[in-house]
Design a protein around this motif. Structure first.
Motif, PDB file in Angstrom:
ATOM      1  N   ASP A  50      -0.945  28.741  18.465  1.00 39.33           N
ATOM      2  CA  ASP A  50      -1.677  27.514  18.779  1.00 39.33           C
ATOM      3  C   ASP A  50      -2.563  27.133  17.596  1.00 39.33           C
ATOM      4  O   ASP A  50      -3.667  27.663  17.439  1.00 39.33           O
ATOM      5  CB  ASP A  50      -2.532  27.712  20.036  1.00 39.33           C
ATOM      6  N   PRO A  51      -2.117  26.222  16.737  1.00 40.72           N
ATOM      7  CA  PRO A  51      -2.925  25.850  15.566  1.00 40.72           C
ATOM      8  C   PRO A  51      -4.295  25.278  15.922  1.00 40.72           C
ATOM      9  O   PRO A  51      -5.207  25.311  15.089  1.00 40.72           O
ATOM     10  CB  PRO A  51      -2.058  24.797  14.857  1.00 40.72           C
ATOM     11  N   ALA A  52      -4.465  24.780  17.137  1.00 41.02           N
ATOM     12  CA  ALA A  52      -5.755  24.206  17.510  1.00 41.02           C
ATOM     13  C   ALA A  52      -6.848  25.262  17.566  1.00 41.02           C
ATOM     14  O   ALA A  52      -8.040  24.921  17.493  1.00 41.02           O
ATOM     15  CB  ALA A  52      -5.636  23.498  18.865  1.00 41.02           C
ATOM     16  N   THR A  53      -6.484  26.533  17.687  1.00 41.56           N
ATOM     17  CA  THR A  53      -7.477  27.608  17.771  1.00 41.56           C
ATOM     18  C   THR A  53      -7.770  28.248  16.414  1.00 41.56           C
ATOM     19  O   THR A  53      -8.610  29.140  16.335  1.00 41.56           O
ATOM     20  CB  THR A  53      -6.991  28.703  18.731  1.00 41.56           C
ATOM     21  N   TRP A  54      -7.126  27.808  15.355  1.00 41.76           N
ATOM     22  CA  TRP A  54      -7.267  28.496  14.075  1.00 41.76           C
ATOM     23  C   TRP A  54      -8.569  28.149  13.356  1.00 41.76           C
ATOM     24  O   TRP A  54      -9.256  29.026  12.838  1.00 41.76           O
ATOM     25  CB  TRP A  54      -6.085  28.175  13.160  1.00 41.76           C
ATOM     26  N   GLY A  55      -8.874  26.880  13.310  1.00 42.18           N
ATOM     27  CA  GLY A  55     -10.024  26.461  12.519  1.00 42.18           C
ATOM     28  C   GLY A  55      -9.717  26.493  11.030  1.00 42.18           C
ATOM     29  O   GLY A  55      -8.571  26.678  10.595  1.00 42.18           O
ATOM     30  N   GLN A  56     -10.732  26.306  10.231  1.00 37.91           N
ATOM     31  CA  GLN A  56     -10.553  26.292   8.777  1.00 37.91           C
ATOM     32  C   GLN A  56     -10.398  27.717   8.239  1.00 37.91           C
ATOM     33  O   GLN A  56     -11.190  28.587   8.572  1.00 37.91           O
ATOM     34  CB  GLN A  56     -11.742  25.629   8.093  1.00 37.91           C
TER      35      GLN A  56
END
Length: 445
Positions: free
Chosen positions: A252-258
């Motif tokens: 889930d890329p939405a949970t990665w952050g910068q």
């Protein structure tokens, strides 16, 4: 006049051959000459009885099988001998150890003990089946550069019911202790890097080897979930303090952050490679499986998560992102580049496995007992080590259809072609064979 490097290489090879012979405490001559036959016979080893026809094997084929069944190899001493020979290191002087499991499949050996169902890949279209056999965990030191050489240091057969993580940790502890004793690592040197694939529990290996100068780099499955650091405690909050932060879901890329670090590198084999790293992430451990017997509070094992993307694969397959977990935090850009490149070097161990099986005939014998299989496995490791030590001495005996290769780029198979000519220089400590039957009386026609 011999080149100084060749003289040193010949000295290392001769010393290892003498020490290897000393490690054979029963049926030493037959076991040693069997190893020489594997190194000197023409073509791949298909059966041991054919290897006994080599001129270097001066005994009958019966002594060959008897030596494997009843001989003795002092494994602890041979393991120390492998740790003493010159070992490859990375560009920063660091020892890089790869660990992986390969199987000696024995589906037809119904009466052989200690077989385990081994997971096999690619034996059918998109199918993975379980085949009975003897799985072996091998530890190899990795090299840098464009070649497939490794330095095997240890082999451990997994028995039925063994915990792979515990066996691997014990095996690595034994190898690293031998390396430190042999002077391969000294205080002040960079920590030894252990590289493993997704089948290994990296955080558990880190916990079990915490008292040794090692760092662990493992690949993680793409469906894993790790946690961020614990957020600061808010005054007035009721309840038990939190031990884990928010979720970091690989899918889930939405949970990665910068990411903390992003690097871009152009490679010859894989094209443009992009690596992104997130700092201070840890898995949430639970009291199941390997941690069920842990009496104390479960630890927080923070590390660095790296996501590697490449443009292409040498096989032509569509590349997928690779997730890596490193047991250290606060890495720099050069550290991240070094780590993902070290992981890609891990695949050299697959070439070693293939050479063991297809050229040296590691899985060719139909041995019945696992003890005989262990002896033959250590003979194979000793044979490969002799090829590695002979790299600077070998001459390229290429086939007419093969391209010329630089002396420092010879493959293990090409070094093996010329080992028969190097053997007299390296010395042979075995004794001449004695006849097993009395000679006929004088005057007998």
């Amino acid at each position: 006049m011999h080149h100084p490097d060749s003289v040193v290489a010949l000295g290392h090879l001769s010393a290892f051959r003498r020490e290897f012979y000393s490690c054979l405490s029963r049926r030493a001559d037959a076991l040693f000459e069997l190893t020489d036959a594997v190194l000197c016979c023409d073509g791949p080893v298909r059966t041991l009885v054919e290897a006994s026809l080599a001129a270097e094997h001066r005994r009958g084929h019966g002594s060959l099988y008897s030596a494997l069944a009843n001989g003795r190899v002092e494994i602890a001493r041979l393991r120390r001998a492998l740790a003493t020979v010159p070992l490859p290191k990375a560009a920063d002087g660091r020892l890089v150890l790869a660990v992986d499991i390969t199987s000696w499949l024995r589906p037809e050996a119904h009466t052989s003990p200690a077989r385990v169902l081994c997971h096999t890949y690619g034996r059918g279209k998109d199918t993975h089946i379980m085949v009975p056999g003897w799985p072996y965990s091998l530890v190899c030191a990795l090299e840098t550069g464009r070649h497939s050489w490794t330095a095997p240091l240890d082999a451990q057969r997994l028995a039925p019911g063994d915990d792979a993580a515990a066996v691997t940790a014990t095996q690595l502890r034994r190898v690293i202790t031998d390396l430190i004793t042999a002077g391969q690592w000294r205080p002040g040197d960079p920590d030894i890097l252990i590289v493993a694939d997704a089948g290994y529990d990296g955080p558990r290996l880190t916990f079990l080897l915490d008292d040794l100068p090692v760092a662990v780099l493992v690949r993680m499955r793409s469906d894993r979930v790790v946690r961020r650091p614990t957020p600061p405690h808010t005054p007035g909050t009721i309840g038990r303090p939190r031990r884990h932060g928010g979720e970091f879901v690989f899918g889930d890329p939405a949970t990665w952050g910068q990411p903390a670090i992003t690097t871009h590198t152009d490679t010859r084999l894989y094209g443009p490679a992009t690596a992104r790293a997130w700092d201070r992430l840890h898995p949430r451990l639970t009291r199941r499986t390997a941690w069920i017997a842990h009496a104390e509070q479960l630890p927080i094992l923070e590390g660095t998560v790296i996501r590697l993307e490449v443009a292409r694969l040498p096989s032509g397959a569509i590349p997928k992102p690779v997730w890596l977990w490193y047991s250290r935090i606060k890495q720099t850009v050069s550290d991240v580049n070094r780590l993902w490149q070290a992981f890609l070097r891990r695949f050299d161990i697959e070439h070693t496995f293939r050479f063991f099986k297809q050229t040296l005939g590691w899985t060719a014998p139909k041995l019945r007992t696992p003890e005989a299989a262990d002896r033959w496995t250590w003979l194979t490791l000793a044979a490969y080590t002799q090829l590695r030590l002979a790299r600077r001495l070998a001459v390229d005996l290429r086939r007419p259809w093969e391209k010329p290769t630089q002396p420092d780029r010879l493959t293990p198979a090409r070094v093996r072609r010329g080992f028969r000519h190097l053997r007299p220089q390296a010395g042979c400590p075995t004794n001449a064979p004695k006849p097993s039957r009395p000679r006929p009386p004088a005057g007998t026609p």
